[in-house]
Design an enzyme around this catalytic site. Structure first.
Site, PDB file in Angstrom:
ATOM      1  N   ARG A  17       0.838  -1.192   0.000  1.00  0.00           N
ATOM      2  CA  ARG A  17       0.000   0.000   0.000  1.00  0.00           C
ATOM      3  C   ARG A  17       0.880   1.252   0.000  1.00  0.00           C
ATOM      4  NH1 ARG A  17      -1.878   0.873   4.318  1.00  0.00           N
ATOM      5  NH2 ARG A  17      -1.266  -0.956   5.515  1.00  0.00           N
TER       6      ARG A  17
ATOM      7  N   CYS B 286       0.499  -7.609  11.690  1.00  0.00           N
ATOM      8  CA  CYS B 286       0.732  -7.757  13.128  1.00  0.00           C
ATOM      9  C   CYS B 286      -0.056  -8.902  13.739  1.00  0.00           C
ATOM     10  CB  CYS B 286       0.444  -6.449  13.849  1.00  0.00           C
ATOM     11  SG  CYS B 286       1.665  -5.175  13.457  1.00  0.00           S
ATOM     12  N   GLY B 287      -0.563  -9.829  12.923  1.00  0.00           N
ATOM     13  CA  GLY B 287      -1.048 -11.076  13.506  1.00  0.00           C
ATOM     14  C   GLY B 287      -2.535 -11.379  13.444  1.00  0.00           C
ATOM     15  N   LYS B 288      -3.342 -10.623  12.683  1.00  0.00           N
ATOM     16  CA  LYS B 288      -4.780 -10.925  12.641  1.00  0.00           C
ATOM     17  C   LYS B 288      -5.055 -12.285  11.992  1.00  0.00           C
ATOM     18  CE  LYS B 288      -5.821  -7.154  10.455  1.00  0.00           C
ATOM     19  NZ  LYS B 288      -4.433  -6.631  10.464  1.00  0.00           N
ATOM     20  N   THR B 289      -4.481 -12.508  10.815  1.00  0.00           N
ATOM     21  CA  THR B 289      -4.744 -13.762  10.103  1.00  0.00           C
ATOM     22  C   THR B 289      -4.327 -14.952  10.971  1.00  0.00           C
ATOM     23  OG1 THR B 289      -4.397 -12.660   7.991  1.00  0.00           O
ATOM     24  CG2 THR B 289      -4.262 -15.057   7.986  1.00  0.00           C
TER      25      THR B 289
ATOM     26  N   HIS C 237     -10.744  -2.658  11.106  1.00  0.00           N
ATOM     27  CA  HIS C 237      -9.647  -3.508  10.623  1.00  0.00           C
ATOM     28  C   HIS C 237      -9.439  -4.626  11.658  1.00  0.00           C
ATOM     29  CE1 HIS C 237      -5.140  -3.537   9.163  1.00  0.00           C
ATOM     30  NE2 HIS C 237      -5.868  -4.400   8.489  1.00  0.00           N
TER      31      HIS C 237
ATOM     32  N   LYS D 286      -9.697  -2.419   1.308  1.00  0.00           N
ATOM     33  CA  LYS D 286      -9.409  -1.282   2.187  1.00  0.00           C
ATOM     34  C   LYS D 286     -10.194  -0.036   1.757  1.00  0.00           C
ATOM     35  CE  LYS D 286      -6.366  -3.837   4.226  1.00  0.00           C
ATOM     36  NZ  LYS D 286      -6.427  -4.272   5.612  1.00  0.00           N
TER      37      LYS D 286
ATOM     38  N   ASN E 232      -0.913 -18.493  21.893  1.00  0.00           N
ATOM     39  CA  ASN E 232      -1.781 -17.361  22.243  1.00  0.00           C
ATOM     40  C   ASN E 232      -3.130 -17.831  22.777  1.00  0.00           C
ATOM     41  OD1 ASN E 232       0.236 -15.561  21.505  1.00  0.00           O
ATOM     42  ND2 ASN E 232      -0.513 -15.351  19.396  1.00  0.00           N
TER      43      ASN E 232
ATOM     44  N   ARG F 260       2.220 -12.067  -0.505  1.00  0.00           N
ATOM     45  CA  ARG F 260       0.884 -12.434  -0.023  1.00  0.00           C
ATOM     46  C   ARG F 260       0.334 -13.660  -0.720  1.00  0.00           C
ATOM     47  NH1 ARG F 260      -1.712  -8.846   4.015  1.00  0.00           N
ATOM     48  NH2 ARG F 260      -0.050  -7.355   4.360  1.00  0.00           N
TER      49      ARG F 260
HETATM   50  P1  GTP Z   1      -2.611  -7.730   7.313  1.00  0.00           P
HETATM   51  O1  GTP Z   1      -3.104  -8.757   6.376  1.00  0.00           O
HETATM   52  O2  GTP Z   1      -1.466  -6.921   6.755  1.00  0.00           O
HETATM   53  O3  GTP Z   1      -3.669  -6.827   7.841  1.00  0.00           O
HETATM   54  O4  GTP Z   1      -1.863  -8.478   8.536  1.00  0.00           O
HETATM   55  P2  GTP Z   1      -2.317  -9.440   9.729  1.00  0.00           P
HETATM   56  O5  GTP Z   1      -2.609  -8.607  10.940  1.00  0.00           O
HETATM   57  O6  GTP Z   1      -3.359 -10.399   9.307  1.00  0.00           O
HETATM   58  O7  GTP Z   1      -0.937 -10.182  10.055  1.00  0.00           O
HETATM   59  P3  GTP Z   1      -0.552 -11.731   9.932  1.00  0.00           P
HETATM   60  O8  GTP Z   1      -1.385 -12.618  10.809  1.00  0.00           O
HETATM   61  O9  GTP Z   1      -0.486 -12.087   8.517  1.00  0.00           O
HETATM   62  O10 GTP Z   1       0.910 -11.721  10.556  1.00  0.00           O
HETATM   63  C1  GTP Z   1       1.968 -10.948  10.056  1.00  0.00           C
HETATM   64  C2  GTP Z   1       3.300 -11.502  10.478  1.00  0.00           C
HETATM   65  O11 GTP Z   1       3.382 -11.621  11.894  1.00  0.00           O
HETATM   66  C3  GTP Z   1       3.541 -12.899   9.918  1.00  0.00           C
HETATM   67  O12 GTP Z   1       4.867 -12.968   9.458  1.00  0.00           O
HETATM   68  C4  GTP Z   1       3.339 -13.809  11.100  1.00  0.00           C
HETATM   69  O13 GTP Z   1       4.119 -14.979  11.014  1.00  0.00           O
HETATM   70  C5  GTP Z   1       3.757 -12.921  12.288  1.00  0.00           C
HETATM   71  N1  GTP Z   1       2.999 -13.303  13.517  1.00  0.00           N
HETATM   72  C6  GTP Z   1       1.669 -13.485  13.620  1.00  0.00           C
HETATM   73  N2  GTP Z   1       1.321 -13.862  14.877  1.00  0.00           N
HETATM   74  C7  GTP Z   1       2.467 -13.899  15.589  1.00  0.00           C
HETATM   75  C8  GTP Z   1       2.764 -14.213  16.954  1.00  0.00           C
HETATM   76  O14 GTP Z   1       1.908 -14.542  17.768  1.00  0.00           O
HETATM   77  N3  GTP Z   1       4.078 -14.111  17.331  1.00  0.00           N
HETATM   78  C9  GTP Z   1       5.070 -13.740  16.447  1.00  0.00           C
HETATM   79  N4  GTP Z   1       6.315 -13.676  16.903  1.00  0.00           N
HETATM   80  N5  GTP Z   1       4.820 -13.456  15.150  1.00  0.00           N
HETATM   81  C10 GTP Z   1       3.537 -13.526  14.727  1.00  0.00           C
HETATM   82  C1  SPV Z   2      -3.038  -4.523   5.084  1.00  0.00           C
HETATM   83  O1  SPV Z   2      -2.053  -3.883   4.673  1.00  0.00           O
HETATM   84  O2  SPV Z   2      -3.587  -4.259   6.175  1.00  0.00           O
HETATM   85  C2  SPV Z   2      -3.556  -5.656   4.301  1.00  0.00           C
HETATM   86  C3  SPV Z   2      -2.986  -5.904   2.974  1.00  0.00           C
HETATM   87  O3  SPV Z   2      -4.447  -6.343   4.770  1.00  0.00           O
HETATM   88  S1  SPV Z   2      -3.622  -4.827   1.748  1.00  0.00           S
HETATM   89  O4  SPV Z   2      -4.874  -5.408   1.245  1.00  0.00           O
HETATM   90  O5  SPV Z   2      -2.636  -4.769   0.673  1.00  0.00           O
HETATM   91  O6  SPV Z   2      -3.877  -3.541   2.308  1.00  0.00           O
HETATM   92 MN    MN Z   3      -5.134  -5.609   6.777  1.00  0.00          MN
END
Ligand code: GTP
Ligand code: SPV
Ligand code: MN
Length: 602
Positions: free
Chosen positions: A73, A266-269, A242, A222, A512, A381
Site C-alpha cells: 500500500r 501484526c497477527g490478525k490472520t 480492521h 481497504k 496465544n 501475499r
Molecule cells: P494484514 O493482512 O497486513 O492486515 O496483517 P495481519 O494482521 O493479518 O498479520 P498476519 O497474521 O499475517 O501476521 C503478520 C506476520 O506476523 C507474519 O509474518 C506472522 O508470522 C507474524 N505473527 C503473527 N502472529 C504472531 C505471533 O503470535 N508471534 C510472532 N512472533 N509473530 C507472529
Molecule cells: C493490510 O495492509 O492491512 C492488508 C494488505 O491487509 S492490503 O490489502 O494490501 O492492504
Molecule cells: Mn489488513
C-alpha cells in the site's frame, strides 16, 4: 463490446463515461464463472504475468511477481478528498475533490488504450444481507479481476441482485495506468510510477491509479470496506473496522466471539486461524482482516466479515505457525504474489522450514540458501478463498454475524506493552484503541520498524477525521442501551515484546490460546489479575501454562508493567492527542490524566 447484461441506468451511464475517458479496446462484463477464471488465468499465463503452479502441489494456483516498485500500500499517495479539508483530519492526506478529479481525469485520459476494461460487480458481505453492500469495480488489470473473484462475491448473481433491489453501489475505478500503444510489447507487471488512491467520502466513490498491488487495487477491501464504509458507519451508527473475528469454544462448550484489531502484518490472520495448544479449546474463523459491526436489538455488538477470501502475509506462515492457512492453500485456487518459486512448481517463503537448494526469487532471479537477500518480499501475499479454510465457522455465512464478547487491540512493540491487559471500562478501552502504537511493517511502502500511533489499527483506513472517529467509538456504547454488561470487554495484547537478547519473550501463535483462555475467564469473572496503572494484568499463575516450556523470567518480563517505560509514553500520547485539537473527546484527555495520576502513585 459485448451487450451489457444489465439495464441499470446509473451503472451504464458511468461505464460509458469511463470508457469515453479511458478508451479501452474492449469492455468485458465479468460473470464470476469458473470458465471466466480459466480464461483469465490462461491469458495471464500466456502473457507471462502468471506462472501456473504444479497441479499436484497447488491445484489451479498461480505465481505472480509485481514490478519491484509496486509491492505494498502507498499511504503517501492515499487521499481522502472530502469537500471540507477539516473532515479528512490530521491523519489523512487531503485534496479538494474537484481538484483531485481534474488531476486524475488527466491521468485517466486514454490510460486503457490497447487494453480491456473489465466490469466487476461485487458485493461485500452475503448477498442475502438485509442491505447488501454493492460495488462495481472497473479495471484494466486481469490480475485484479482474478483476485477480486477470490476476495469478493462477484459476477452475474451480484449484478442481478443489484438490479432487482435497485440498491446503490460504490463506483470504484481502477487503472494500472499503463496504456499499451500500437505494437508495443507488454511487460509482466504494468503499472505507473505516478500513483493515486483517492476516496470521495461524500459521493462514496473510489478512484485508483497506477498500482496493481492488493490494497491499492482490490478496491472492495481497504478502499470500500474500510475507508468508504467507515464514513457510512459514522453516519449510520455502526463500525467498519480492521479486525479479525473468531469463534472460540471452551472445553465445557461455552462459545465466545472475539474481534481483534492489530495493524497490518501484526497477527490478525494468524490469530483468526489459530490452532490452540491448550487441550479441548477450539478456534473457528469468521474473518481475518475486516469486521463490520452494529448493535443488535438485543443491545449486543454483532460483527460480520464482508470479505470472501484471505489476502494474507506469506512469510512466517507454515505448519508450525499457521497450519490452517497451509491447509487452506493446499486446496489450491490461489494466487501467490512476490513469493519464491521452487524448481518443481511450488512456492516457498522465509519461515517455511528448510529452504530448497534452488529457487526463483520474487524478483525473478536465481536464489540459493547462500543468497544474501530474502527470496520473498516481506509483504508477499497469498490470496485464497476463505471457504477453503478448514476451520471456517458456520456463522461466517450468516448475514447477522456474531455477537462480540471481547475486542482485542494489539500492536508490535519490542518494549513497554505487556502480553495482555484488560481495560477498566468501555471509555478506557477506547483510550487503549486511540493510543494503540506499533512498529511499522512492510505492508505499507516506507520505513519498517518505527513506532507510530495506529489508532484501532485504522490509521491508514479511517475515511474521516480521527477525532470524530474516537467520539464515534465512545458514542457506540449507547447501542448497549445503558447496559454496560452487554458491551464487549476490551483487552490489549502484545505478542511481540522482546528480551535483552532480542528474542520474543512469548512464543506466540498457537500458544496465544493461553491468553485467550484468560480473556474468557475474565469475561466469566473468574481469572485473577493485578490492577496496574494501565489496566488489569494477569498474574503468572493466572495464565494456564500447562505443557509450555517458558523461562519464568521471560514470562515475568512479558507481563511486566514498568512505570518508567510507561512514563516515557506520556509525552508521545500527549503530542498525539494534541494533533486533534477540539475534536479530541474530552473523556480521552481525562483518561490520560487519570493514567498520569495512577503512574505517579505507582
Ligand atoms: P494484514 O493482512 O497486513 O492486515 O496483517 P495481519 O494482521 O493479518 O498479520 P498476519 O497474521 O499475517 O501476521 C503478520 C506476520 O506476523 C507474519 O509474518 C506472522 O508470522 C507474524 N505473527 C503473527 N502472529 C504472531 C505471533 O503470535 N508471534 C510472532 N512472533 N509473530 C507472529
Ligand atoms: C493490510 O495492509 O492491512 C492488508 C494488505 O491487509 S492490503 O490489502 O494490501 O492492504
Ligand atoms: Mn489488513
Amino acid at each position: 463490446m459485448t451487450q451489457p447484461p444489465t439495464s441499470h441506468p446509473r451503472l451504464l451511464a458511468w461505464i460509458d463515461e469511463v470508457a469515453a475517458l479511458t478508451t479501452p479496446d474492449r469492455i468485458v462484463w465479468c460473470d464470476g464463472s469458473e470458465a471466466e477464471w480459466t480464461r483469465l488465468t490462461d491469458e495471464l499465463v500466456e502473457t507471462g504475468a502468471l506462472v501456473r503452479l504444479d497441479e499436484k502441489k497447488k491445484p489451479n494456483s498461480f505465481w505472480a511477481r509485481t514490478d519491484p516498485s509496486d509491492v505494498a500500500r502507498v499511504e503517501e499517495r492515499t487521499f481522502i478528498c472530502s469537500v471540507d479539508e477539516a473532515d479528512a483530519g490530521p491523519t489523512n492526506n487531503w485534496m479538494d475533490p474537484a481538484e483531485m478529479k481534474q488531476l486524475m481525469t488527466g491521468l485517466y485520459r486514454g490510460c486503457m488504450r490497447g487494453r480491456t476494461m473489465y466490469v466487476v460487480p461485487f458485493c461485500m458481505g452475503p448477498l442475502d444481507a438485509v442491505e447488501p453492500m454493492f460495488g462495481v469495480e472497473l479495471t484494466d488489470s486481469p490480475y485484479v479481476v482474478a483476485s477480486m473473484r477470490i476476495m469478493t462475491r462477484m459476477g452475474t448473481d451480484v449484478l442481478a441482485a443489484l438490479e432487482q433491489t435497485g440498491a446503490d453501489f460504490v463506483p470504484a475505478l481502477h487503472s494500472i495506468g499503463a496504456p499499451l500503444l500500437d505494437g508495443a510489447e507488454d511487460v509482466a507487471w504494468p503499472c505507473n510510477e505516478t500513483k493515486y488512491i483517492s476516496h470521495f467520502p461524500e459521493t462514496r466513490e473510489i478512484w485508483s491509479f497506477g498500482s496493481g498491488y492488493g490494497g491499492n487495487s482490490l478496491l472492495g477491501k481497504k478502499c470500500f470496506a474500510l475507508r468508504i464504509a467507515s464514513v457510512a458507519a459514522r453516519d449510520e451508527g455502526w463500525l467498519a473496522e480492521h479486525m479479525l473475528i473468531m469463534k472460540l469454544t471452551s472445553p465445557e462448550g461455552v462459545v465466545r466471539y472475539i474481534a481483534g484489531a492489530f495493524p497490518s502484518a501484526c497477527g490478525k490472520t494468524n490469530l483468526a486461524m489459530l490452532e490452540p495448544t491448550l487441550d479441548g479449546w477450539k478456534v473457528e474463523t469468521v474473518g481475518d482482516d475486516i469486521a463490520w459491526m452494529r448493535f443488535g436489538e438485543d443491545g449486543r455488538l454483532w460483527a460480520t466479515n464482508p470479505e470472501f477470501g484471505l489476502f494474507g502475509v506469506a512469510p512466517g506462515t507454515d505448519f508450525h505457525t499457521n497450519p490452517n492457512a497451509m491447509r487452506t492453500l493446499a486446496k489450491g485456487n490461489s494466487v501467490f504474489t512476490n513469493v519464491a518459486l521452487t524448481d518443481d512448481g511450488d512456492i516457498w517463503w522465509e519461515g517455511m522450514g528448510e529452504p530448497p537448494a534452488h529457487l526463483t526469487d520474487w524478483k525473478g532471479n536465481d536464489w540459493t540458501p547462500q543468497s544474501e537477500a530474502v527470496s520473498s518480499h516481506p509483504n508477499s501475499r497469498f490470496c485464497t478463498p476463505i471457504e477453503q479454510c478448514p476451520i471456517l465457522a458456520d456463522e461466517y455465512h450468516d448475514p447477522r454475524g456474531v455477537p462480540i464478547d471481547a475486542i482485542l487491540f494489539g500492536g508490535r512493540r519490542k518494549t513497554t506493552i505487556p502480553l495482555v491487559s484488560e481495560a477498566r471500562d468501555w471509555v478506557h478501552g477506547v483510550y487503549l484503541g486511540a493510543t494503540l502504537s506499533s512498529e511499522t511493517t512492510a505492508a505499507a511502502v516506507g520505513q519498517v520498524g518505527v513506532v507510530r500511533r495506529d489508532p484501532m489499527a485504522m490509521l491508514p483506513f479511517i475515511g474521516y477525521h480521527a477525532g470524530d472517529y474516537f467520539q464515534h467509538w465512545i458514542d457506540m456504547a449507547k447501542g448497549a442501551s445503558g447496559d454496560a454488561a452487554k458491551l464487549p470487554k476490551v483487552f490489549y495484547v502484545n505478542w511481540f515484546r522482546r528480551g535483552d537478547e532480542g528474542q520474543f519473550l512469548w512464543p506466540g501463535f498457537g500458544e496465544n490460546s493461553r491468553v485467550l483462555k484468560w480473556v474468557c475467564e475474565r469475561l466469566d469473572g473468574k481469572a485473577d489479575a493485578v490492577e496496574t496503572p494501565i489496566g488489569h494484568v494477569p498474574t503468572p499463575e493466572a495464565l494456564d501454562l500447562t505443557g509450555l516450556d517458558i523461562d519464568p523470567a521471560d514470562l515475568a518480563a512479558a507481563l511486566r508493567v514498568d512505570p518508567n517505560e510507561w512514563q516515557a509514553e506520556i509525552p508521545q500520547v500527549t503530542e498525539w492527542f494534541t494533533k486533534f485539537g477540539d475534536k479530541l473527546p474530552a473523556v480521552l484527555w481525562a483518561e490520560l490524566d487519570a493514567l498520569k495520576a495512577r503512574l505517579a502513585d505507582a
